[in-house]
Design a protein around this motif. Structure first.
Motif, PDB file in Angstrom:
ATOM      1  N   PRO A  71      -1.702  -3.103  -9.010  1.00 20.53           N
ATOM      2  CA  PRO A  71      -0.548  -3.959  -8.721  1.00 20.53           C
ATOM      3  C   PRO A  71       0.579  -3.212  -8.003  1.00 20.53           C
ATOM      4  N   CYS A  72       1.400  -4.005  -7.322  1.00 20.86           N
ATOM      5  CA  CYS A  72       2.666  -3.531  -6.775  1.00 20.86           C
ATOM      6  C   CYS A  72       3.682  -4.619  -7.100  1.00 20.86           C
ATOM      7  N   ILE A  73       4.517  -4.375  -8.109  1.00 17.75           N
ATOM      8  CA  ILE A  73       5.356  -5.441  -8.666  1.00 17.75           C
ATOM      9  C   ILE A  73       6.812  -4.990  -8.735  1.00 17.75           C
ATOM     10  N   PRO A  74       7.735  -5.931  -8.930  1.00 12.84           N
ATOM     11  CA  PRO A  74       9.130  -5.543  -9.145  1.00 12.84           C
ATOM     12  C   PRO A  74       9.282  -4.701 -10.410  1.00 12.84           C
ATOM     13  N   ALA A  75      10.184  -3.740 -10.369  1.00 14.70           N
ATOM     14  CA  ALA A  75      10.357  -2.815 -11.493  1.00 14.70           C
ATOM     15  C   ALA A  75      10.796  -3.518 -12.771  1.00 14.70           C
ATOM     16  N   ASP A  76      11.482  -4.658 -12.652  1.00 17.60           N
ATOM     17  CA  ASP A  76      11.985  -5.319 -13.854  1.00 17.60           C
ATOM     18  C   ASP A  76      10.971  -6.267 -14.492  1.00 17.60           C
ATOM     19  N   TRP A  77       9.767  -6.368 -13.924  1.00 21.84           N
ATOM     20  CA  TRP A  77       8.719  -7.149 -14.576  1.00 21.84           C
ATOM     21  C   TRP A  77       8.144  -6.323 -15.734  1.00 21.84           C
ATOM     22  N   LYS A  78       8.205  -6.857 -16.915  1.00 22.00           N
ATOM     23  CA  LYS A  78       7.677  -6.160 -18.076  1.00 22.00           C
ATOM     24  C   LYS A  78       6.228  -6.538 -18.376  1.00 22.00           C
ATOM     25  N   GLU A  79       5.841  -7.764 -18.001  1.00 21.45           N
ATOM     26  CA  GLU A  79       4.468  -8.184 -18.250  1.00 21.45           C
ATOM     27  C   GLU A  79       4.151  -9.427 -17.426  1.00 21.45           C
ATOM     28  N   TYR A  80       2.875  -9.641 -17.190  1.00 26.08           N
ATOM     29  CA  TYR A  80       2.387 -10.877 -16.599  1.00 26.08           C
ATOM     30  C   TYR A  80       0.899 -10.966 -16.886  1.00 26.08           C
ATOM     31  N   SER A  81       0.309 -12.125 -16.590  1.00 21.35           N
ATOM     32  CA  SER A  81      -1.103 -12.316 -16.901  1.00 21.35           C
ATOM     33  C   SER A  81      -1.782 -13.104 -15.791  1.00 21.35           C
ATOM     34  N   MET A  82      -3.099 -12.953 -15.729  1.00 19.92           N
ATOM     35  CA  MET A  82      -3.904 -13.632 -14.715  1.00 19.92           C
ATOM     36  C   MET A  82      -5.261 -13.992 -15.289  1.00 19.92           C
ATOM     37  N   THR A  83      -5.871 -15.020 -14.715  1.00 16.09           N
ATOM     38  CA  THR A  83      -7.266 -15.362 -14.961  1.00 16.09           C
ATOM     39  C   THR A  83      -7.985 -15.325 -13.627  1.00 16.09           C
ATOM     40  N   ARG A  84      -9.115 -14.644 -13.580  1.00 20.28           N
ATOM     41  CA  ARG A  84      -9.871 -14.484 -12.327  1.00 20.28           C
ATOM     42  C   ARG A  84     -11.357 -14.635 -12.609  1.00 20.28           C
ATOM     43  N   GLU A  85     -12.020 -15.573 -11.910  1.00 23.63           N
ATOM     44  CA  GLU A  85     -13.472 -15.677 -11.988  1.00 23.63           C
ATOM     45  C   GLU A  85     -14.086 -14.716 -10.984  1.00 23.63           C
ATOM     46  N   TYR A  86     -15.066 -13.949 -11.449  1.00 21.83           N
ATOM     47  CA  TYR A  86     -15.638 -12.911 -10.586  1.00 21.83           C
ATOM     48  C   TYR A  86     -17.074 -12.624 -10.991  1.00 21.83           C
ATOM     49  N   ARG A  87     -17.980 -12.812 -10.077  1.00 20.35           N
ATOM     50  CA  ARG A  87     -19.409 -12.529 -10.245  1.00 20.35           C
ATOM     51  C   ARG A  87     -19.943 -13.102 -11.560  1.00 20.35           C
ATOM     52  N   GLY A  88     -19.646 -14.381 -11.776  1.00 18.74           N
ATOM     53  CA  GLY A  88     -20.211 -15.078 -12.918  1.00 18.74           C
ATOM     54  C   GLY A  88     -19.491 -14.882 -14.225  1.00 18.74           C
ATOM     55  N   ALA A  89     -18.399 -14.152 -14.238  1.00 22.03           N
ATOM     56  CA  ALA A  89     -17.644 -13.912 -15.470  1.00 22.03           C
ATOM     57  C   ALA A  89     -16.196 -14.329 -15.275  1.00 22.03           C
ATOM     58  N   THR A  90     -15.518 -14.592 -16.389  1.00 22.53           N
ATOM     59  CA  THR A  90     -14.097 -14.927 -16.372  1.00 22.53           C
ATOM     60  C   THR A  90     -13.315 -13.742 -16.931  1.00 22.53           C
ATOM     61  N   TYR A  91     -12.382 -13.251 -16.139  1.00 20.10           N
ATOM     62  CA  TYR A  91     -11.565 -12.104 -16.525  1.00 20.10           C
ATOM     63  C   TYR A  91     -10.185 -12.602 -16.945  1.00 20.10           C
ATOM     64  N   GLN A  92      -9.848 -12.386 -18.220  1.00 18.91           N
ATOM     65  CA  GLN A  92      -8.504 -12.685 -18.721  1.00 18.91           C
ATOM     66  C   GLN A  92      -7.719 -11.370 -18.692  1.00 18.91           C
ATOM     67  N   LYS A 104       0.820  -1.203   0.000  1.00 20.90           N
ATOM     68  CA  LYS A 104       0.000   0.000   0.000  1.00 20.90           C
ATOM     69  C   LYS A 104       0.858   1.259   0.000  1.00 20.90           C
ATOM     70  N   LEU A 105       2.048   1.147   0.610  1.00 23.36           N
ATOM     71  CA  LEU A 105       2.976   2.283   0.595  1.00 23.36           C
ATOM     72  C   LEU A 105       3.777   2.365  -0.701  1.00 23.36           C
ATOM     73  N   GLY A 106       3.632   1.400  -1.588  1.00 23.96           N
ATOM     74  CA  GLY A 106       4.363   1.394  -2.849  1.00 23.96           C
ATOM     75  C   GLY A 106       5.802   0.920  -2.723  1.00 23.96           C
ATOM     76  N   ARG A 107       6.114   0.218  -1.636  1.00 25.55           N
ATOM     77  CA  ARG A 107       7.490  -0.232  -1.393  1.00 25.55           C
ATOM     78  C   ARG A 107       7.662  -1.659  -1.915  1.00 25.55           C
ATOM     79  N   SER A 108       7.697  -1.748  -3.220  1.00 22.66           N
ATOM     80  CA  SER A 108       7.708  -3.037  -3.904  1.00 22.66           C
ATOM     81  C   SER A 108       8.908  -3.891  -3.519  1.00 22.66           C
ATOM     82  N   GLU A 109      10.085  -3.302  -3.484  1.00 22.77           N
ATOM     83  CA  GLU A 109      11.292  -4.093  -3.225  1.00 22.77           C
ATOM     84  C   GLU A 109      11.211  -4.768  -1.854  1.00 22.77           C
TER      85      GLU A 109
END
Length: 809
Positions: free
Chosen positions: A742-763, A658-663
């Protein structure tokens, strides 16, 4: 696949292969269909129970004793010359030509080879019948015919664990085993009449998929005098003995003989099951067993049960999936944290190879587990939420430990805790964020009677229950304006500072602020009475003011106040100068300035950091004999007295994110992944499973630093699941929709997720072209750019393709 000599992960199969049976401690897996439960180690040790390990414990297991990790789910392969061995390695311990074990979600596999014969044992619970399958495939890889005896064995218990432990020498005259020729099964009947629910007491049975060649219901006759499971006289004789008892020590054992030509194989399935009603409806229960056995006499029907089991787990685990650069973290998020959260949801902190199953369901423990369950199985979370509310007293506080299956005798001597009721709004929020079904708040739930802490009376709405919890806290504030600690807050041993009932918990004050904010949001979205919202806001403003006035110690947040009004967690103290929870929960609560909260987390890291997480408190308190009235009997570096308490590290990671201190956040999160922690600390020092979180890891003030203590049964799993998915990868359900932050490492260029939520699938795909650690530049849903970072679920039907670009807004 991640490989080393001791174990390797197969991420595609969501499993771990273990190549060494004699590990420093048992590495266990849980088997369950929701009512029938068991755990089994890599060496076959463990036990089974039906509904409750307190009153329906089916099998013995040795605690705090040697030889460790036994008895268990034992099978033997006996060759014609009398040699016998076990695919689980134990109990025979005959050296094998090759061996390994595998733990999967809900089932385990053991494979051993000796003298050209391979035995593969698959252990799992059937889904439609309360039975455990010992599914044994036997293969003759040699160039000679093999005559083999296959044996299954279970050391049966007197169902009531404490009675077995303390009065078993009397109760052994109230047990019977008998062979039923029509069923071709060995049956065990426990007849102790004071059993709290006589009408439910089950018969326990063991049978095979074909006619058994011998059986035994007499442990003493099966094992022989001064022998144990390693060398039973039955294996020496090549026959179980066909013995039964009308008093003594029961067991369930069966034998099936097979003859295999070179290259041939066979499959023999033994089952150990229960059928309720065995005392009061004995004939009907036997008839029910006969019906159940029809399933287990057909390999096709058995396979259908196994398919149902794996289907349940696939459905549960597929609710969220990620593909990220760090594969060790990816594995933990996708597979092992949600698996462990299911186990804790089922068993709370009660049952493992070191926890004997006597604790019941901790109120706060189960509530926090349900926060982690809600996004994968909302119905389960809702059912348990409503049950927990029924364990709330009308003044608003809650029963600290619940025993839903065990009767009123277990709920004597209850204690009052500052925090138990405060977890319920967090569960409500987690459920409503998934469903947006505010009718939940209008459901009626009974109150728990203080007369016996078991029966219930009357009813009020869920919302009334939640508001009554607020009023309990308001009615029990101390002199400084913080919640009275009573017998403890989340850290129960903090009660040392509140023996006179005047100690106050700053931590609970911070928790109170969080749940008040959640309740205000719920009330607003649900259209509750403005008077309730105004009351909640009044309580919130008062507690925030108290925290900002009395909780700051100059460089970090204090922990609380003693009965005498002295500060707990201050730089002026010799011991217990700083506790990490107030630093993290202040950030989560939104109390104080960014400068204060960053300073609090800086000091938490400065004083408590190790190579495997943050210690709960620094420095640990001295105990006897150095202090005649110590904070705790725990030695420094142990448990709440200076260990790395893993669950609390989850909250620290939330604060850092929450503070943005990813490392800082990712260092702690990555270091605490069990596989990484074991790798860094070393197997012989860490000892525990590389796939399941431990409650705590012994800290640097103790000579056993690095030991993972109290594994499996810990709320760490649920919190690390939420940390990874919601606060680091940044997909968090809210009442308004799915928030992306998100709060991720600075060297991550991309990533992906699948999440089911309220009857729908989010890619969801996330790109990070500018190499930032936090911040969302744009969110596109099905090709449409939306405002803000919250996806309105009403705009999504069926499937959503979500593209996130991180960067400065």
């Amino acid at each position: 696949m991640n490989d080393n000599k001791t174990y390797s992960f197969n991420d595609e199969e969501r499993s771990i292969r273990i190549n060494r049976s004699d590990l420093p401690t048992p590495w266990i897996n849980y088997l369950s269909n929701g009512k029938m439960h068991a755990f089994v180690s890599q060496a076959g040790g463990g036990f089974a129970w039906w509904k409750s390990p307190i009153i329906y414990r089916m099998m013995h297991y040795r605690y705090q004793n040697v030889p460790m990790d036994g008895p268990g789910f034992y099978t033997y392969v006996r060759e014609k010359d009398g040699t016998h061995w076990s695919p689980t390695f134990r109990p025979s311990e005959t050296p094998l030509d090759s061996w390994h074990a595998e733990h999967h979600a809900g089932w385990s596999l053991f494979e051993g080879t000796k003298n050209g014969v391979t035995a593969r044992l698959k252990l799992y619970c059937a889904m439609d019948v309360d039975a455990i399958c010992y599914d044994l495939e036997i293969i003759n890889n040699s160039d000679e015919e093999k005559e083999l005896g296959l044996f299954a064995y279970a050391d049966l218990a007197q169902l009531e664990w404490s009675t077995d432990l303390f009065y078993g020498y009397y109760i052994q005259s109230q047990v019977t085993t008998f062979y039923d020729e029509d069923l071709d099964a060995i049956i065990y009947r426990y007849q102790h009449t004071p059993q709290p629910f006589v009408e439910d007491v089950p018969l326990i049975w063991m049978a095979a998929d074909r006619k058994m060649d011998s059986y035994s219901g007499d442990r003493d006759k099966f094992l022989g005098p001064y022998r144990y499971e390693q060398n039973p006289i039955a294996l020496e004789n090549g026959h179980c003995g066909n013995d039964t008892i009308e008093c003594g020590h029961p067991c369930a054992a069966g034998q099936v003989n097979v003859t295999l030509k070179p290259g041939e194989s066979d499959r023999v399935v033994f089952t150990l099951g229960v059928a309720p009603g065995g005392l009061v409806k004995h004939k009907e229960t036997l008839a029910n067993i006969k019906t159940d056995l029809e399933i287990f006499r057909s390999h096709q029907a058995i396979d259908a049960q196994f398919a149902k089991l794996t289907g349940w787990w696939d459905n549960h685990l597929n609710k969220f999936d990620c593909s990220i650069p760090n594969k060790d973290v990816e594995r933990q998020i996708n597979t092992w944290s949600p698996i462990q959260t299911v186990h804790n949801g089922r068993y709370s902190r009660s049952t493992s190879w070191h926890a004997p199953g006597y604790r019941g369901f901790g109120y706060r423990d189960t509530a926090t587990d349900m926060v982690g369950i809600a996004y994968r199985d909302t119905k389960w979370a809702t059912d348990m939420f409503l049950y927990l509310l029924s364990q709330q007293f009308e003044d608003g506080h809650a029963l600290h430990t619940c025993y839903p299956e065990d009767g009123p005798s277990m709920t004597r001597g209850v204690t009052k805790h500052a925090d138990d009721h405060l977890w319920m709004p967090m569960v409500a929020y987690a459920i409503l964020a998934e469903t947006a079904d505010y009718s939940l708040l209008d459901q009626d739930v009974a109150w728990l009677s203080p007369e016996d802490n078991w029966t219930t009376y009357g009813s009020d709405t869920v919302w009334t229950h939640l508001m009554r919890g607020v009023e309990f806290t308001e009615n029990n504030l101390g002199e400084k304006g913080f919640p009275l600690t009573f017998h403890g807050d989340w850290n129960d041993i903090i009660l040392r500072f509140s023996r006179a009932g005047k100690g106050e918990s700053i931590f609970c004050g911070q928790q109170y602020v969080i749940v008040l904010r959640q309740l205000i949001e719920i009330a607003t979205e649900a259209g509750r009475d403005q008077a309730d919202i105004d009351r909640l806001q009044q309580c919130l403003d008062k507690m925030v003011n108290n925290l900002e006035t009395h909780a700051w110690d100059g460089e970090y947040w204090r922990r609380g106040f003693t009965d005498e009004g002295d500060i707990v967690g201050t730089k002026q103290a010799e011991y217990g100068k700083i506790f990490i929870n107030p630093q993290s929960w202040s950030v989560w609560a939104g109390v104080g300035t960014d400068e204060q909260n960053n300073s609090g987390m800086d000091n938490a890291i400065k004083y408590t950091a190790t190579d495997f997480g943050l210690r709960l408190v620094y420095p640990g308190f001295k105990t006897y004999p150095h202090d005649p009235d110590p904070f705790t009997g725990y030695n420094p570096g142990c448990a709440e007295n200076g260990a790395v308490f893993c669950q609390a590290n989850g909250w620290a990671i939330i604060a850092l994110a929450k503070l943005g201190r990813s490392e800082d956040a990712w260092k702690i999160f990555g270091d605490m992944v069990p596989h990484t922690a074991l790798t860094n600390i070393g197997l012989e020092r860490y000892e525990a499973e590389p796939y399941a979180y431990a409650s705590n890891i012994i800290g640097p003030e103790n000579k056993r630093c690095g030991w993972a203590n109290v594994t499996q049964v810990t709320g760490t799993a649920a919190w690390m699941d939420l940390v990874g998915t919601q606060y680091l990868l940044g997909v968090r359900p809210t009442l308004q929709g799915l928030e992306i932050n998100p709060c991720i490492p600075a060297d991550w260029k991309e990533y992906s997720m699948t999440r089911e939520y309220r009857g729908a699938t989010y890619q969801i795909s996330v790109s990070n072209p500018d190499g930032v650690v936090k911040g969302v530049k744009s969110v596109t849903v099905n090709g449409v750019l939306i405002e803000g970072q919250v996806i309105d679920p009403s705009s999504v039907s069926g499937e959503a393709v979500v593209e996130i670009v991180m960067g400065e807004e």
